[in-house]
Scaffold this active site. Structure first.
Site, PDB file in Angstrom:
ATOM      1  N   GLY A   1       0.813  -1.214   0.000  1.00 53.67           N
ATOM      2  CA  GLY A   1       0.000   0.000   0.000  1.00 53.67           C
ATOM      3  C   GLY A   1       0.844   1.260   0.000  1.00 53.67           C
ATOM      4  O   GLY A   1       0.509   2.260   0.629  1.00 53.67           O
TER       5      GLY A   1
ATOM      6  N   GLU B   1       6.780   8.362  -5.879  1.00 52.84           N
ATOM      7  CA  GLU B   1       6.745   6.970  -5.405  1.00 52.84           C
ATOM      8  C   GLU B   1       7.482   6.088  -6.404  1.00 52.84           C
ATOM      9  O   GLU B   1       7.271   6.207  -7.611  1.00 52.84           O
ATOM     10  CB  GLU B   1       5.278   6.525  -5.291  1.00 52.84           C
ATOM     11  CG  GLU B   1       5.132   5.067  -4.882  1.00 52.84           C
ATOM     12  CD  GLU B   1       3.719   4.511  -5.084  1.00 52.84           C
ATOM     13  OE1 GLU B   1       2.772   5.299  -5.325  1.00 52.84           O
ATOM     14  OE2 GLU B   1       3.588   3.278  -5.037  1.00 52.84           O
TER      15      GLU B   1
ATOM     16  N   GLU C   1      15.384  -4.034 -11.747  1.00 55.91           N
ATOM     17  CA  GLU C   1      14.804  -2.959 -12.570  1.00 55.91           C
ATOM     18  C   GLU C   1      14.780  -1.620 -11.856  1.00 55.91           C
ATOM     19  O   GLU C   1      14.798  -0.567 -12.485  1.00 55.91           O
ATOM     20  CB  GLU C   1      13.356  -3.285 -12.978  1.00 55.91           C
ATOM     21  CG  GLU C   1      13.197  -4.390 -13.963  1.00 55.91           C
ATOM     22  CD  GLU C   1      12.956  -5.732 -13.270  1.00 55.91           C
ATOM     23  OE1 GLU C   1      13.331  -5.860 -12.086  1.00 55.91           O
ATOM     24  OE2 GLU C   1      12.409  -6.627 -13.911  1.00 55.91           O
TER      25      GLU C   1
ATOM     26  N   THR D   1      13.014  -5.602   7.728  1.00 56.94           N
ATOM     27  CA  THR D   1      13.157  -4.152   7.558  1.00 56.94           C
ATOM     28  C   THR D   1      14.627  -3.745   7.627  1.00 56.94           C
ATOM     29  O   THR D   1      15.107  -2.948   6.810  1.00 56.94           O
ATOM     30  CB  THR D   1      12.340  -3.404   8.639  1.00 56.94           C
ATOM     31  OG1 THR D   1      10.981  -3.763   8.471  1.00 56.94           O
ATOM     32  CG2 THR D   1      12.502  -1.907   8.534  1.00 56.94           C
TER      33      THR D   1
ATOM     34  N   CYS E   1     -19.001   2.173 -20.223  1.00 56.70           N
ATOM     35  CA  CYS E   1     -18.259   1.836 -21.429  1.00 56.70           C
ATOM     36  C   CYS E   1     -18.758   0.522 -22.024  1.00 56.70           C
ATOM     37  O   CYS E   1     -19.825   0.499 -22.615  1.00 56.70           O
ATOM     38  CB  CYS E   1     -16.757   1.826 -21.128  1.00 56.70           C
ATOM     39  SG  CYS E   1     -15.788   2.223 -22.579  1.00 56.70           S
ATOM     40  N   LEU E   2     -18.071  -0.591 -21.791  1.00 60.55           N
ATOM     41  CA  LEU E   2     -18.591  -1.863 -22.286  1.00 60.55           C
ATOM     42  C   LEU E   2     -19.990  -2.121 -21.718  1.00 60.55           C
ATOM     43  O   LEU E   2     -20.846  -2.716 -22.382  1.00 60.55           O
ATOM     44  CB  LEU E   2     -17.640  -3.004 -21.906  1.00 60.55           C
ATOM     45  CG  LEU E   2     -18.077  -4.381 -22.392  1.00 60.55           C
ATOM     46  CD1 LEU E   2     -18.032  -4.460 -23.917  1.00 60.55           C
ATOM     47  CD2 LEU E   2     -17.201  -5.482 -21.805  1.00 60.55           C
TER      48      LEU E   2
ATOM     49  N   GLN F   1     -22.306  -0.620 -23.935  1.00 57.46           N
ATOM     50  CA  GLN F   1     -22.374  -1.334 -25.219  1.00 57.46           C
ATOM     51  C   GLN F   1     -23.218  -2.608 -25.098  1.00 57.46           C
ATOM     52  O   GLN F   1     -24.032  -2.898 -25.974  1.00 57.46           O
ATOM     53  CB  GLN F   1     -20.963  -1.648 -25.707  1.00 57.46           C
ATOM     54  CG  GLN F   1     -20.141  -0.380 -25.992  1.00 57.46           C
ATOM     55  CD  GLN F   1     -18.707  -0.659 -26.423  1.00 57.46           C
ATOM     56  OE1 GLN F   1     -18.243  -1.798 -26.421  1.00 57.46           O
ATOM     57  NE2 GLN F   1     -17.979   0.387 -26.792  1.00 57.46           N
TER      58      GLN F   1
ATOM     59  N   GLU G   1     -16.548  -5.986 -32.191  1.00 59.96           N
ATOM     60  CA  GLU G   1     -15.451  -6.478 -31.342  1.00 59.96           C
ATOM     61  C   GLU G   1     -15.635  -7.971 -31.063  1.00 59.96           C
ATOM     62  O   GLU G   1     -14.662  -8.714 -30.963  1.00 59.96           O
ATOM     63  CB  GLU G   1     -15.421  -5.701 -30.012  1.00 59.96           C
ATOM     64  CG  GLU G   1     -14.321  -6.181 -29.061  1.00 59.96           C
ATOM     65  CD  GLU G   1     -14.245  -5.396 -27.748  1.00 59.96           C
ATOM     66  OE1 GLU G   1     -15.110  -4.553 -27.461  1.00 59.96           O
ATOM     67  OE2 GLU G   1     -13.283  -5.662 -26.995  1.00 59.96           O
TER      68      GLU G   1
ATOM     69  N   ARG H   1     -12.412   1.639 -28.105  1.00 63.39           N
ATOM     70  CA  ARG H   1     -12.266   1.703 -29.565  1.00 63.39           C
ATOM     71  C   ARG H   1     -13.607   1.771 -30.270  1.00 63.39           C
ATOM     72  O   ARG H   1     -13.759   2.402 -31.285  1.00 63.39           O
ATOM     73  CB  ARG H   1     -11.589   0.415 -30.088  1.00 63.39           C
ATOM     74  CG  ARG H   1     -10.140   0.400 -29.917  1.00 63.39           C
ATOM     75  CD  ARG H   1      -9.420  -0.609 -30.795  1.00 63.39           C
ATOM     76  NE  ARG H   1      -8.017  -0.407 -30.508  1.00 63.39           N
ATOM     77  CZ  ARG H   1      -7.401  -0.930 -29.446  1.00 63.39           C
ATOM     78  NH1 ARG H   1      -8.054  -1.722 -28.618  1.00 63.39           N
ATOM     79  NH2 ARG H   1      -6.135  -0.669 -29.216  1.00 63.39           N
TER      80      ARG H   1
ATOM     81  N   HIS I   1     -15.790   6.767 -18.796  1.00 63.87           N
ATOM     82  CA  HIS I   1     -15.519   6.173 -17.476  1.00 63.87           C
ATOM     83  C   HIS I   1     -15.656   7.227 -16.371  1.00 63.87           C
ATOM     84  O   HIS I   1     -14.665   7.847 -15.974  1.00 63.87           O
ATOM     85  CB  HIS I   1     -14.101   5.600 -17.449  1.00 63.87           C
ATOM     86  CG  HIS I   1     -13.932   4.403 -18.328  1.00 63.87           C
ATOM     87  ND1 HIS I   1     -14.198   3.126 -17.891  1.00 63.87           N
ATOM     88  CD2 HIS I   1     -13.543   4.296 -19.615  1.00 63.87           C
ATOM     89  CE1 HIS I   1     -13.975   2.269 -18.879  1.00 63.87           C
ATOM     90  NE2 HIS I   1     -13.577   2.956 -19.941  1.00 63.87           N
TER      91      HIS I   1
ATOM     92  N   GLU J   1     -15.923   6.785 -13.388  1.00 65.32           N
ATOM     93  CA  GLU J   1     -15.248   6.359 -12.143  1.00 65.32           C
ATOM     94  C   GLU J   1     -13.886   7.026 -11.955  1.00 65.32           C
ATOM     95  O   GLU J   1     -13.340   7.013 -10.864  1.00 65.32           O
ATOM     96  CB  GLU J   1     -15.108   4.834 -12.093  1.00 65.32           C
ATOM     97  CG  GLU J   1     -14.138   4.194 -13.079  1.00 65.32           C
ATOM     98  CD  GLU J   1     -14.768   3.830 -14.417  1.00 65.32           C
ATOM     99  OE1 GLU J   1     -15.782   4.451 -14.800  1.00 65.32           O
ATOM    100  OE2 GLU J   1     -14.232   2.925 -15.098  1.00 65.32           O
TER     101      GLU J   1
HETATM  102  N1  GLN Z   1     -14.084  -3.063 -25.557  1.00 63.80           N
HETATM  103  C1  GLN Z   1     -14.872  -1.885 -25.715  1.00 63.80           C
HETATM  104  C2  GLN Z   1     -14.233  -0.895 -26.659  1.00 63.80           C
HETATM  105  O1  GLN Z   1     -13.048  -0.956 -26.909  1.00 63.80           O
HETATM  106  C3  GLN Z   1     -15.135  -1.218 -24.376  1.00 63.80           C
HETATM  107  C4  GLN Z   1     -13.903  -0.683 -23.716  1.00 63.80           C
HETATM  108  C5  GLN Z   1     -14.096  -0.346 -22.275  1.00 63.80           C
HETATM  109  O2  GLN Z   1     -15.033  -0.789 -21.647  1.00 63.80           O
HETATM  110  N2  GLN Z   1     -13.188   0.406 -21.718  1.00 63.80           N
HETATM  111  O3  GLN Z   1     -14.882  -0.043 -27.186  1.00 63.80           O
END
Ligand code: GLN
Length: 561
Positions: free
Chosen positions: A15, A140, A149, A191, A380-381, A384, A404, A461, A506, A508
């Site tokens: 964390g 960070e 790395e 530590t 998003c999806l 869709q 898709e 996309r 999105h 969120e």
């Molecule tokens: N796979 C879908 C697209 O590319 C939705 C992408 C997503 O949910 N971020 O459009």
């Protein structure tokens, strides 16, 4: 300008990102202007091409950068708005160095890790060192001390400290102090060894953040102080929080971390004002009611895969004085037995995603929400699949699909944008970052946002195929938000449904504590309303209480880190 470097020791997943973000919260509460950045030692240029099993969620910034999920913590815990300069990977570093070499920038020289690679890393810290904007840069370093790395990053920090002066820098090492059951003891050796590794590289931490299950007693603190050469008051305990990650700034403040860091950096500030933060935490910890929400996705066992979504639900729920009983449903399991899994749910959320696995289950989830008038939020999806579902089952467009999932579908209700057809590279080639949405007046979306122009972050996309717009509208599928030129569908909703909303973007990525995103808040309000209506209904019918909805917190409740 002051600098704080956060390294991690012993194991990963301590964390560190949350700790860095929490320090950001505390410094901002002391009215300092803070910016955070993350260095990731892996060789991918960005995490956009990694799957959630590997990496958790990909967090998208306003400028379209696909970044590490810790940047989500940074934006949620502080006021900073980040750009692609705030996440540097080894992939980017080497890409820069090699491009420079090809261009002839190093002509005549042998290109080496020191100084050429370390110079690029130091440049990135300097890029943020704008005194007109910030007082403190918190950097960070991903991974664990001792990883091959990570070495160039640590070496760059060593050089950087030499250049800016140690009085302007704090090295903070986040480490594990494990409890060994058989011995009934906390152990300091890991530590000690991790700090020894850091010193080998030339870095001495001034602060130790000790992740531990049990309290550190005085003896432990003395021992850690002596062996690690850190003053005793700089041995900071960070115990696992009880309820929510938003407690972390408060527990670190109780340990005196913010004062300590300010003293070490010679920063004079007022005491932090944490009143709003405390109120938010109280609401998360002891809400007066609960609501049961199902998230139907693909990576239900990967805690971090839908991080920002879980956080956004927490923010929205807290604003309604409500807790969330979260039911995580694997989309594939909804291909059969839907009713058993969804019947006592107050709201269904389908997150974003890629690829065909689980699609039919998600479509079933959207159908169930539509038919049973359960609040639905499709991201998003999730938007869709709701579109495909409506086209198939309400408009009778039987073969409706996204290209898709079926390239040859006769009814591409979701399809690739013209300009995406020629794209061959997978990295950073989607519609990414902030785009404006024009919201249609008189829609539910307008009511939720209280506005007709919004900007939101994208990562996809495929798009709604406007050829189907009128046919679907006639049956009650409303495009309630579009791109300003009207060509792209950004928001959809159903006319005859209390809350059925899908967005191509999105939301969120823009929700914060005390600033819940309107779509999430509207969703939680609708879920609460449904729950109340059902309880009242059930009570009137058969004097039944609303108990079935007030389930105990799911064991995998996301509010506990
Ligand atoms: N796979 C879908 C697209 O590319 C939705 C992408 C997503 O949910 N971020 O459009």
């Amino acid at each position: 300008m002051k600098y704080i470097f956060v390294t991690g020791g012993v194991v990963s997943s301590l964390g560190k990102g949350l700790t860095a973000a929490s320090l950001g919260t505390l410094l901002e509460a002391r009215h300092l202007r803070v910016v955070l950045q993350k260095f990731d030692p892996y060789l991918n240029v960005d995490p956009g091409t990694m799957n959630p099993f590997q990496h958790g969620e990909v967090y998208v910034l306003n400028d379209g950068a696909e970044t590490d999920l810790d940047l989500g913590h940074y934006e949620r815990f502080t006021n900073c708005v980040l750009t692609r300069s705030n996440n540097l990977t080894s992939g980017q570093v080497y890409e820069t160095v090699i491009l420079k070499e090809r261009r002839g920038d190093y002509l005549g020289k042998t290109v080496q890790v020191i100084p050429h690679v370390t110079d690029v890393i130091k440049d990135r810290i300097r890029e943020l060192s704008d005194e007109s904007k910030y007082d403190v840069v918190i950097t960070e370093i991903g991974g664990t001390t001792g990883d091959i790395e990570g070495l160039p990053f640590l070496e760059a920090i060593r050089q950087f400290i030499l250049e800016v002066g140690p009085e302007n820098v704090v090295n903070m090492h986040v480490t594990l102090v494990p409890y060994i059951k058989a011995a009934h003891e906390l152990k300091t050796k890991p530590t000690q060894q991790s700090v020894a590794k850091l010193r080998e590289i030339g870095l001495q931490p001034q602060v130790l953040i000790c992740r531990t299950e049990r309290p550190l007693d005085r003896d432990m603190r003395c021992k850690l102080s002596m062996f690690c050469s850190v003053s005793e008051k700089a041995v900071v305990e960070e115990r696992d929080v009880e309820h929510t990650i938003y407690e972390v700034p408060l527990t670190l403040h109780a340990e005196g971390l913010d004062k300590l860091v300010c003293d070490l950096l010679h920063l004079e500030t007022s005491e932090p004002d944490l009143a709003d933060w405390r109120k938010f935490v109280e609401r998360v910890v002891s809400p007066s009611k609960h609501v049961k929400i199902a998230v139907v996705g693909k990576y239900m066992d990967v805690r971090d895969a839908y991080k920002s979504i879980y956080e956004s639900l927490t923010h929205a729920a807290a604003s309604e004085d409500c807790g969330i009983d979260l039911k995580l449903i694997d989309a594939e399991s909804l291909e059969h037995g839907i009713d058993a899994q969804l019947k006592d749910i107050a709201g269904i959320l389908v997150p974003g995603g890629f690829g065909v696995r689980g699609i039919e289950g998600k479509i079933n989830g959207a159908r169930y929400a539509r038919e049973h008038k359960i609040p639905y939020l499709g991201l998003c999806l999730g938007m869709q699949v709701a579109t495909i579902e409506f086209a198939r089952n309400v408009c009778g467009i039987k073969g409706a699909n996204s290209t898709e999932f079926d390239k040859e579908t006769p009814e591409p209700v979701i399809s690739l944008l013209e300009e995406q057809h020629g794209v061959r590279n997978k990295g950073a080639s989607m519609r990414l970052g902030t785009w404006p949405t024009q919201i249609v007046k008189g829609t539910l979306a307008e009511k939720i946002y209280g506005d007709t122009e919004v900007t939101e972050r994208h990562r996809h996309r495929y798009e709604f195929n406007m050829k189907y717009r009128d046919r679907m509208y006639a049956k009650g599928f409303v495009i309630s938000g579009t791109s300003p030129d009207g060509t792209l569908a950004e928001l959809v909703e159903l006319r005859d449904h209390p809350y059925f909303v899908g967005c191509q973007y999105h939301p969120e990525f823009k929700s914060k504590p005390n600033k819940p995103h309107p779509l999430f808040r509207g969703f939680i309000q609708a879920c609460l309303k449904r729950q109340l209506d059902r309880a009242t209904h059930a009570g009137a019918d058969q004097e039944k209480s609303c108990e079935p909805m007030l389930l105990a917190t799911d064991a995998r409740h996301p509010m506990v880190p």
